[in-house]
Design an enzyme around this catalytic site. Structure first.
Site, short mmCIF file in Angstrom:
data_model
loop_
_atom_site.label_atom_id
_atom_site.label_comp_id
_atom_site.label_asym_id
_atom_site.label_seq_id
_atom_site.Cartn_x
_atom_site.Cartn_y
_atom_site.Cartn_z
N ASP A 227 0.45 5.12 2.02
CA ASP A 227 -0.81 5.82 1.80
C ASP A 227 -1.37 6.15 3.17
OD1 ASP A 227 -3.39 6.65 1.30
OD2 ASP A 227 -3.78 5.17 -0.26
N GLU A 320 -8.63 -4.86 4.35
CA GLU A 320 -8.47 -3.76 3.39
C GLU A 320 -8.59 -4.41 2.02
OE1 GLU A 320 -7.48 -2.19 0.57
OE2 GLU A 320 -5.44 -1.58 1.12
#
Length: 522
Positions: A227, A320
């Protein structure tokens, strides 16, 4: 990164009882309905016949000491019970006296006795409900002989339909009350201070094992690393703001493969501690050694809530932690725990800000495919399945052409100051509609910001109008499309909170146009 795996009694659907007649012309029955002329009715216990049911009942009382009215009253028989009683006596040839001692279960209470033993049995054409000892009947009411068997069945059919309507209304009211109870218990106004805060810290290893187990496989980390929006945003933030990291002690919460820890080290951090409970940390240790960063990066296996760092305080926390609809998986809870325990007074948390937004959608094809589909499945009505399908939030890529409103932010979070109680919330919203049509769903997404003390701020969005990320968008289907007009607003309220039964999942309640629906994200 979130891994998606995908509160009730549903509404009962009742079909109308079919009309027993073949049409408006009931001539086949009218031929027999001649006012009882020439009718011969046979006794229940002997071969004697009479011209009317009343005469047979009188005969049975006098000759056989059998009073059918007493039997009906004693056992509370309805029409079906009366028919079964008559056919039972005729088919078994039982003695009259044996019926006076009957108790439950009644021997005639079987479906086989609903079939007439004697064709056109006059006793089956008699309206037993009109029996009374004074033999008085109103002048505008048919006698038992005049009331045909077909008329009686129609009466029963009508009563059955009325009963079904009553049951349907009761179930509808029950569902309404159940929904209200669910909303009250699971979605109480969080402004009153109720919260499931701390639930993640309270989970034991067995309860949280499945969550961390899902992150032990390389596949999910491959998806996150590929990603580019996600990974490059973190990299650009750290590499473009090296002054923030120079000679700092950094804590990476949920380090996974160690990519953020390595970015921090390359950006100038003096020491980085990476913490992760999943088995992937053993591969991360090999990765750190392969890149000759083991002197600056130390990895610790365990939950941040359960381990002890070898230092009292850190200067920066990076993580994250985002899940679908931002808060799914409740990993921000762990970041807040780490912040409260390990961050020094002048420290920073990155990303430092985020928000959740929603937009209105019109996608008739998606709505039909997910809900209307169940109305006719290869010729069968499966509409009851909608009650199971509708409450599950859908994680998918939204076609930007289906957006029919401006976005509205429903929640802002400052990651440095956020507390656990802030993660359950309610918000009123007004979505400005941009084109005429119908709203079939509400979609949610989030934006992330790295800006506090940054020379070069960095941000990214998971909006359907931006580059695709592995978070996609979260869609909440409406049961029925709502008509909307450009220039107007679609007003409503949204409540977001942890699921009490599974604190890593979410319950989202939407109230739009006086319709309230609770969705699960799990």
């Amino acid at each position: 990164m979130a891994q998606y795996t995908d509160a009730s009694l549903g509404d009962a659907d009742f079909e109308d009882v079919p009309d027993l007649s073949d049409g408006e012309d009931d001539g086949a029955w009218d031929d027999e309905d001649d006012g009882g002329a020439g009718l011969e009715v046979r006794c229940l216990f002997c071969d004697r016949t009479h011209s009317s049911p009343e005469e047979i009942f009188t005969h049975c009382r006098a000759q056989h000491q059998f009073d059918i009215q007493q039997i009906i009253s004693r056992h509370g028989l309805d029409f079906y019970g009366y028919v079964k009683l008559i056919n039972f006596i005729r088919s078994t040839s039982c003695a009259a006296e044996s019926l006076t001692e009957v108790t439950d279960p009644k021997p005639w209470d079987k479906e086989e006795y609903f079939r007439p033993v004697i064709p056109d049995d006059g006793l089956l054409q008699y309206d037993f409900e009109d029996m009374d000892q004074d033999n008085e009947k109103s002048s505008n009411t048919k006698t038992g002989a005049e009331l045909s068997f077909q008329d009686r069945l129609k009466q029963v059919e009508r009563r059955a339909q009325e009963a079904e309507a009553t049951v349907a209304n009761a179930l509808q009211e029950l569902n309404r009350m159940r929904q209200l109870a669910q909303n009250f218990v699971m979605n109480a106004d969080v402004r009153c201070g109720s919260s499931s805060a701390g639930a993640i810290a309270d989970l034991d290893e067995n309860e949280d094992g499945a969550y961390f187990g899902s992150y032990g496989h390389f596949g999910i980390h491959e998806e996150m690393l590929k990603d580019a929006v996600r990974t490059e945003s973190y990299r650009n933030f750290m590499y473009q703001n090296p002054d923030l990291f120079k000679d700092k002690v950094v804590l990476d919460v949920g380090c996974g493969t160690g990519i953020l820890s390595m970015f921090a080290a390359k950006a100038g951090a003096k020491k980085v501690y990476g913490v992760d409970q999943s088995e992937i940390i053993y591969q991360a240790m090999d990765i750190i050694r392969l890149n000759k960063l083991e002197d600056r990066i130390s990895l610790i296996k365990g939950r941040i809530e359960e381990i002890d760092l070898p230092v009292e305080k850190v200067d920066i926390i990076i993580s994250e932690w985002m899940g679908y609809f931002l808060l799914f998986e409740s990993m921000l809870d762990s970041v807040i725990y780490a912040k409260d325990k390990y961050l020094n007074a002048e420290g920073a948390v990155y990303p430092d800000g985020c928000n959740i937004s929603i937009v209105a959608l019109y996608d008739a094809e998606k709505h039909t495919g997910k809900l209307t589909f169940w109305d006719d499945v290869y010729g069968f009505n499966m509409s009851c399945m909608k009650k199971a399908v509708l409450p599950e939030a859908i994680v998918e890529v939204v076609n930007p052409d289906t957006i029919i409103s401006e976005p509205v932010i429903i929640k802002d979070i400052n990651c440095l100051t956020a507390a656990l109680k802030d993660l359950d919330f309610c918000a009123d919203f007004s979505l400005p509609i941009t084109r005429d049509g119908a709203c079939t769903a509400i979609a949610g997404y989030f934006d992330m910001f790295f800006k506090e003390d940054c020379h070069t701020p960095v941000s990214f969005s998971t909006s359907p109008t931006c580059a695709r990320t592995h978070w996609k968008q979260t869609v909440f289907l409406l049961e029925k499309p709502l008509a909307v007009n450009a220039g107007k607003t679609l007003d409503g309220k949204i409540t977001v909170r942890k699921n009490r039964k599974d604190p890593r999942s979410l319950l989202i309640t939407l109230s739009v146009d006086s319709i309230t629906q609770t969705y699960t994200l799990q």
